[in-house]
Design a protein around this motif. Structure first.
Motif, PDB file in Angstrom:
ATOM      1  N   VAL A  75      -5.253   8.167 -10.875  1.00  0.00           N
ATOM      2  CA  VAL A  75      -4.273   7.335  -9.609  1.00  0.00           C
ATOM      3  C   VAL A  75      -4.017   8.827  -8.843  1.00  0.00           C
ATOM      4  CG1 VAL A  75      -2.222   7.361 -10.625  1.00  0.00           C
ATOM      5  CG2 VAL A  75      -2.416   5.981  -8.700  1.00  0.00           C
ATOM      6  N   TYR A  76      -3.707   8.613  -7.565  1.00  0.00           N
ATOM      7  CA  TYR A  76      -3.374   9.566  -7.004  1.00  0.00           C
ATOM      8  C   TYR A  76      -2.597   9.234  -5.760  1.00  0.00           C
ATOM      9  CZ  TYR A  76      -7.243   9.064  -3.737  1.00  0.00           C
ATOM     10  OH  TYR A  76      -8.408   8.665  -2.756  1.00  0.00           O
ATOM     11  N   ALA A  77      -1.847   9.990  -5.057  1.00  0.00           N
ATOM     12  CA  ALA A  77      -1.091   9.374  -3.896  1.00  0.00           C
ATOM     13  C   ALA A  77      -1.582   9.812  -2.616  1.00  0.00           C
ATOM     14  CB  ALA A  77       0.379  10.143  -4.090  1.00  0.00           C
ATOM     15  N   MET A  78      -1.419   8.971  -1.690  1.00  0.00           N
ATOM     16  CA  MET A  78      -1.862   9.199  -0.276  1.00  0.00           C
ATOM     17  C   MET A  78      -0.718   9.582   0.655  1.00  0.00           C
ATOM     18  SD  MET A  78      -5.285   9.719   0.388  1.00  0.00           S
ATOM     19  CE  MET A  78      -5.580   9.047   1.979  1.00  0.00           C
ATOM     20  N   MET A  91       2.389   7.028  -1.147  1.00  0.00           N
ATOM     21  CA  MET A  91       2.009   5.752  -1.962  1.00  0.00           C
ATOM     22  C   MET A  91       0.695   6.034  -2.498  1.00  0.00           C
ATOM     23  SD  MET A  91       1.158   2.817   0.600  1.00  0.00           S
ATOM     24  CE  MET A  91       3.069   2.973   1.333  1.00  0.00           C
ATOM     25  N   PRO A  92       0.711   5.372  -3.659  1.00  0.00           N
ATOM     26  CA  PRO A  92      -0.590   5.135  -4.518  1.00  0.00           C
ATOM     27  C   PRO A  92      -1.999   5.056  -3.638  1.00  0.00           C
ATOM     28  CG  PRO A  92       1.090   4.143  -5.658  1.00  0.00           C
ATOM     29  CD  PRO A  92       1.674   4.323  -4.465  1.00  0.00           C
ATOM     30  N   ALA A  93      -2.978   5.564  -3.662  1.00  0.00           N
ATOM     31  CA  ALA A  93      -4.251   5.353  -3.177  1.00  0.00           C
ATOM     32  C   ALA A  93      -4.792   4.077  -3.660  1.00  0.00           C
ATOM     33  CB  ALA A  93      -5.056   6.487  -2.973  1.00  0.00           C
ATOM     34  N   VAL A  94      -5.194   3.025  -2.766  1.00  0.00           N
ATOM     35  CA  VAL A  94      -5.817   1.671  -3.333  1.00  0.00           C
ATOM     36  C   VAL A  94      -7.060   1.450  -2.618  1.00  0.00           C
ATOM     37  CG1 VAL A  94      -3.653   0.972  -4.224  1.00  0.00           C
ATOM     38  CG2 VAL A  94      -4.381   0.431  -2.007  1.00  0.00           C
ATOM     39  N   LEU A 129      -0.195  14.500  -6.230  1.00  0.00           N
ATOM     40  CA  LEU A 129      -0.269  14.426  -7.631  1.00  0.00           C
ATOM     41  C   LEU A 129       0.638  13.587  -8.282  1.00  0.00           C
ATOM     42  CD1 LEU A 129      -1.551  17.877  -8.208  1.00  0.00           C
ATOM     43  CD2 LEU A 129      -3.189  15.893  -7.775  1.00  0.00           C
ATOM     44  N   TYR A 130       0.354  12.915  -9.389  1.00  0.00           N
ATOM     45  CA  TYR A 130       1.247  12.195 -10.464  1.00  0.00           C
ATOM     46  C   TYR A 130       1.404  13.145 -11.557  1.00  0.00           C
ATOM     47  CZ  TYR A 130       1.394   8.303  -7.111  1.00  0.00           C
ATOM     48  OH  TYR A 130       1.773   7.461  -5.879  1.00  0.00           O
ATOM     49  N   GLY A 233       5.751   7.139 -11.531  1.00  0.00           N
ATOM     50  CA  GLY A 233       6.620   8.322 -11.346  1.00  0.00           C
ATOM     51  C   GLY A 233       6.500   8.736  -9.827  1.00  0.00           C
ATOM     52  N   THR A 234       6.976   9.959  -9.443  1.00  0.00           N
ATOM     53  CA  THR A 234       6.884  10.426  -8.161  1.00  0.00           C
ATOM     54  C   THR A 234       5.835  11.440  -7.928  1.00  0.00           C
ATOM     55  OG1 THR A 234       8.898  11.808  -8.485  1.00  0.00           O
ATOM     56  CG2 THR A 234       9.174   9.680  -7.567  1.00  0.00           C
ATOM     57  N   SER A 235       5.573  11.594  -6.661  1.00  0.00           N
ATOM     58  CA  SER A 235       4.276  12.394  -6.315  1.00  0.00           C
ATOM     59  C   SER A 235       4.831  13.785  -5.533  1.00  0.00           C
ATOM     60  CB  SER A 235       3.212  11.930  -5.593  1.00  0.00           C
ATOM     61  OG  SER A 235       2.410  12.863  -5.073  1.00  0.00           O
ATOM     62  N   PRO A 236       4.834  14.967  -6.055  1.00  0.00           N
ATOM     63  CA  PRO A 236       5.282  16.187  -5.199  1.00  0.00           C
ATOM     64  C   PRO A 236       4.540  16.000  -3.623  1.00  0.00           C
ATOM     65  CG  PRO A 236       4.722  16.749  -7.053  1.00  0.00           C
ATOM     66  CD  PRO A 236       3.993  15.433  -7.087  1.00  0.00           C
TER      67      PRO A 236
END
Length: 245
Positions: A75-78, A91-94, A129-130, A233-236
């Motif tokens: 998973v990664y954040a967008m 937020m997470p990329a879906v 990144l997570y 968790g949170t993403s920088p």
């Protein structure tokens, strides 16, 4: 054999520069002052892909990024922005993107592939990144700073970290108004331990800043010691990242 010869040439150049530095120090007559260069962290990896330059193949650049920024790959954040309100976050990329009222249990999370990383590095997407990996470990730590005193506070944090023999790298955030200080570990460490390491320079930095209270300091990433149940968790990212929708 070529890599060995290149290493020998680099060592010779380092020795030449050290000699030149000593000569200049004598010319400037810096008596009573310590002109010894501060110890620097190793910037060229000794393991594959080895020394990476602008001329290196794309696969080597991606391999170097993956080695340094070791995080969850499932998973990664967008980054998102609301043009009307000016709000922004992560937020997470879906698959298909998040929709209002969407249940995260029904979401198909997109993995962080080499193609996603490549798009991030050329500026086509903003990827987060997570760092908190199942098992409550991480491979890096990030101190986030945001506000009018960002650079002074971040530099004080870097100085305090290096004084404690903690190699730290300073980065200006994408917005240009914040800063991130990165600490990379040689292997997986418990997030609780990493966060304890990152907390020590905070107290030292406050001493260095004198009357200032490091007001621009926001948080550490990973932001938790333990992975939240059902979360990532949170993403920088910016000062208000969101690891879960």
């Amino acid at each position: 054999m070529g890599s060995v010869a290149e290493f020998v040439d680099l060592r010779r150049e380092v020795e030449r520069l050290r000699a030149e530095n000593a000569r200049l120090a004598r010319l400037l007559e810096l008596r009573g002052q310590d002109t010894t260069a501060a110890p620097e962290q190793l910037s060229a990896p000794v393991e594959p892909p080895g020394l990476v330059t602008m001329a290196s193949p794309t696969r080597d650049k991606l391999a170097l990024f993956a080695d340094r920024f070791w995080a969850r790959a499932d998973v990664y954040a967008m980054r998102w922005e609301n043009a009307r309100t000016g709000a922004a976050g992560w937020m997470p990329a879906v698959a298909g993107g998040w929709r209002q009222g969407m249940d995260r249990r029904d979401a198909t999370y997109l993995p962080r592939t080499a193609e996603v990383v490549a798009a991030h590095l050329v500026g086509d997407v903003f990827m987060g990144l997570y760092p908190l990996i199942p098992g409550n470990t991480c491979h890096f730590l990030v101190a986030d700073f945001d506000g009018p005193t960002t650079m002074l506070d971040a530099l004080a944090y870097v100085k305090a970290a290096r004084a404690s023999a903690v190699p730290a790298a300073l980065e200006i955030s994408q917005s240009g108004r914040g800063a991130h200080v990165w600490v990379f570990f040689t292997g997986a460490v418990f997030a609780a331990t990493a966060r304890a390491v990152g907390t020590v320079p905070l107290h030292e930095a406050m001493v260095l800043r004198g009357s200032m209270d490091l007001r621009s300091y926001d948080r550490l990433f990973p932001n938790q010691d333990v992975l939240p149940d059902g979360g990532f968790g949170t993403s920088p990212g910016n000062s208000d990242p969101s690891g879960t929708p």
